[in-house]
Design a protein around this motif. Structure first.
Motif, PDB file in Angstrom:
ATOM      1  N   GLY A  55       0.821  -1.215   0.000  1.00 27.32           N
ATOM      2  CA  GLY A  55       0.000   0.000   0.000  1.00 27.32           C
ATOM      3  C   GLY A  55       0.846   1.252   0.000  1.00 27.32           C
ATOM      4  N   ALA A  56       1.866   1.273   0.838  1.00 23.87           N
ATOM      5  CA  ALA A  56       2.767   2.434   0.881  1.00 23.87           C
ATOM      6  C   ALA A  56       3.529   2.567  -0.435  1.00 23.87           C
ATOM      7  N   GLY A  57       3.928   1.430  -1.035  1.00 26.60           N
ATOM      8  CA  GLY A  57       4.638   1.474  -2.312  1.00 26.60           C
ATOM      9  C   GLY A  57       3.794   2.103  -3.403  1.00 26.60           C
ATOM     10  N   ILE A  58       2.537   1.714  -3.482  1.00 23.37           N
ATOM     11  CA  ILE A  58       1.640   2.297  -4.487  1.00 23.37           C
ATOM     12  C   ILE A  58       1.449   3.787  -4.219  1.00 23.37           C
ATOM     13  N   SER A  59       1.195   4.132  -2.966  1.00 19.77           N
ATOM     14  CA  SER A  59       0.988   5.530  -2.601  1.00 19.77           C
ATOM     15  C   SER A  59       2.218   6.382  -2.903  1.00 19.77           C
ATOM     16  N   MET A  60       3.381   5.911  -2.484  1.00 17.73           N
ATOM     17  CA  MET A  60       4.604   6.676  -2.699  1.00 17.73           C
ATOM     18  C   MET A  60       4.953   6.763  -4.182  1.00 17.73           C
ATOM     19  N   GLY A  61       4.745   5.674  -4.915  1.00 13.06           N
ATOM     20  CA  GLY A  61       5.023   5.689  -6.351  1.00 13.06           C
ATOM     21  C   GLY A  61       4.170   6.709  -7.074  1.00 13.06           C
ATOM     22  N   LEU A  62       2.886   6.729  -6.753  1.00  9.02           N
ATOM     23  CA  LEU A  62       1.991   7.712  -7.369  1.00  9.02           C
ATOM     24  C   LEU A  62       2.348   9.130  -6.951  1.00  9.02           C
ATOM     25  N   ALA A  63       2.644   9.313  -5.674  1.00  6.71           N
ATOM     26  CA  ALA A  63       3.003  10.649  -5.193  1.00  6.71           C
ATOM     27  C   ALA A  63       4.246  11.176  -5.910  1.00  6.71           C
ATOM     28  N   GLU A  64       5.232  10.316  -6.078  1.00  5.90           N
ATOM     29  CA  GLU A  64       6.457  10.737  -6.770  1.00  5.90           C
ATOM     30  C   GLU A  64       6.185  11.027  -8.236  1.00  5.90           C
ATOM     31  N   ALA A  65       5.419  10.167  -8.890  1.00  5.03           N
ATOM     32  CA  ALA A  65       5.145  10.344 -10.317  1.00  5.03           C
ATOM     33  C   ALA A  65       4.320  11.596 -10.590  1.00  5.03           C
ATOM     34  N   LEU A  66       3.415  11.911  -9.697  1.00  2.00           N
ATOM     35  CA  LEU A  66       2.516  13.045  -9.921  1.00  2.00           C
ATOM     36  C   LEU A  66       3.040  14.359  -9.356  1.00  2.00           C
ATOM     37  N   SER A  67       4.152  14.318  -8.616  1.00  2.00           N
ATOM     38  CA  SER A  67       4.648  15.532  -7.961  1.00  2.00           C
ATOM     39  C   SER A  67       5.504  16.413  -8.860  1.00  2.00           C
ATOM     40  N   ASP A  68       6.098  15.838  -9.891  1.00  3.06           N
ATOM     41  CA  ASP A  68       7.060  16.590 -10.694  1.00  3.06           C
ATOM     42  C   ASP A  68       7.191  15.907 -12.050  1.00  3.06           C
ATOM     43  N   ASP A  69       6.888  16.628 -13.121  1.00  2.00           N
ATOM     44  CA  ASP A  69       6.986  16.007 -14.451  1.00  2.00           C
ATOM     45  C   ASP A  69       8.425  15.868 -14.933  1.00  2.00           C
ATOM     46  N   GLY A  70       9.369  16.440 -14.212  1.00  2.00           N
ATOM     47  CA  GLY A  70      10.783  16.296 -14.523  1.00  2.00           C
ATOM     48  C   GLY A  70      11.319  17.254 -15.557  1.00  2.00           C
ATOM     49  N   LYS A  71      10.465  18.019 -16.206  1.00  2.00           N
ATOM     50  CA  LYS A  71      10.920  18.899 -17.286  1.00  2.00           C
ATOM     51  C   LYS A  71      11.758  20.067 -16.763  1.00  2.00           C
ATOM     52  N   ILE A  72      11.310  20.697 -15.712  1.00  2.00           N
ATOM     53  CA  ILE A  72      12.048  21.844 -15.176  1.00  2.00           C
ATOM     54  C   ILE A  72      13.169  21.388 -14.252  1.00  2.00           C
ATOM     55  N   SER A  73      12.874  20.394 -13.426  1.00  2.00           N
ATOM     56  CA  SER A  73      13.840  19.955 -12.417  1.00  2.00           C
ATOM     57  C   SER A  73      14.949  19.072 -12.970  1.00  2.00           C
ATOM     58  N   GLY A  74      14.728  18.454 -14.129  1.00  2.00           N
ATOM     59  CA  GLY A  74      15.721  17.525 -14.659  1.00  2.00           C
ATOM     60  C   GLY A  74      15.712  16.183 -13.949  1.00  2.00           C
ATOM     61  N   ARG A  75      14.629  15.882 -13.233  1.00  2.00           N
ATOM     62  CA  ARG A  75      14.555  14.648 -12.466  1.00  2.00           C
ATOM     63  C   ARG A  75      14.099  13.462 -13.307  1.00  2.00           C
ATOM     64  N   GLY A  76      13.906  13.659 -14.603  1.00  2.00           N
ATOM     65  CA  GLY A  76      13.603  12.546 -15.489  1.00  2.00           C
ATOM     66  C   GLY A  76      12.136  12.192 -15.560  1.00  2.00           C
ATOM     67  N   ASN A  77      11.872  11.073 -16.219  1.00  2.00           N
ATOM     68  CA  ASN A  77      10.519  10.599 -16.455  1.00  2.00           C
ATOM     69  C   ASN A  77       9.795  10.352 -15.133  1.00  2.00           C
ATOM     70  N   PRO A  78       8.639  10.980 -14.923  1.00  2.00           N
ATOM     71  CA  PRO A  78       7.948  10.848 -13.638  1.00  2.00           C
ATOM     72  C   PRO A  78       7.487   9.420 -13.340  1.00  2.00           C
ATOM     73  N   TRP A  79       7.070   8.669 -14.358  1.00  2.00           N
ATOM     74  CA  TRP A  79       6.590   7.305 -14.109  1.00  2.00           C
ATOM     75  C   TRP A  79       7.739   6.365 -13.805  1.00  2.00           C
TER      76      TRP A  79
END
Length: 163
Positions: A55-79
């Motif tokens: 449950g925490a893995g799904i929640s954290m994965g979604l939170a990370e993917a939806l928090s930053d698209d990576g375009k400005i930050s350079g953090r890469g592909n959100p998914w």
């Protein structure tokens, strides 16, 4: 300014995995150890730990993917980052959950305690190695935070169990 390959690896792989590992290792402690105290059953504790980890893995994965698209930050592909974070979270939670596959509660608890210490030391080392955090400070932060959550889980389990 573009990141070097090493910086990009830290931002896109190490940091999301560390985020998940930290969350999985710490956030599952209270429910797992409370369940062990409340039920006295390794079987029940294992399934609480498994549910909390996934449950925490799904929640954290979604939170990370939806928090930053990576375009400005350079953090890469959100998914990709979300998947890495989810995996780290599940691994972090399952490490100290697996001992509850044993049938003897005392043995499972002792082994789980040892695994928690190893998980926290590994997190501190990763922070030191890749995030350039001072080792002494990061050990105190990680073990201190994990210790607080661990004690809360035990206390709530004992309180709820009427011990």
């Amino acid at each position: 300014m573009p990141h070097t390959a090493a910086q990009a690896r830290v931002l896109q792989v190490v940091q999301p995995f560390l985020l998940g590992l930290m969350d999985g290792s710490v956030s599952t402690l209270a429910p797992l150890f409370a369940a062990a105290e409340l039920t006295g059953s390794t079987h029940d504790a294992f399934y609480v730990g498994l549910a909390a980890s996934v449950g925490a893995g799904i929640s954290m994965g979604l939170a990370e993917a939806l928090s930053d698209d990576g375009k400005i930050s350079g953090r890469g592909n959100p998914w990709s980052r979300g998947g890495i974070t989810a995996l780290g979270t599940i691994i972090g939670g399952m490490g100290h959950t697996l001992p509850f596959l044993l049938t003897d509660l005392r043995t499972a608890l002792l082994l789980a305690y040892a695994v928690v210490v190893l998980e926290l030391i590994a997190i501190a080392w990763i922070r030191y190695r890749y995030m350039e955090s001072p080792l002494g400070k990061t050990i105190l932060q990680v073990i201190g935070g994990g210790g607080i959550v661990f004690v809360i889980g035990l206390l709530l389990g004992r309180l709820g169990g009427g011990h």
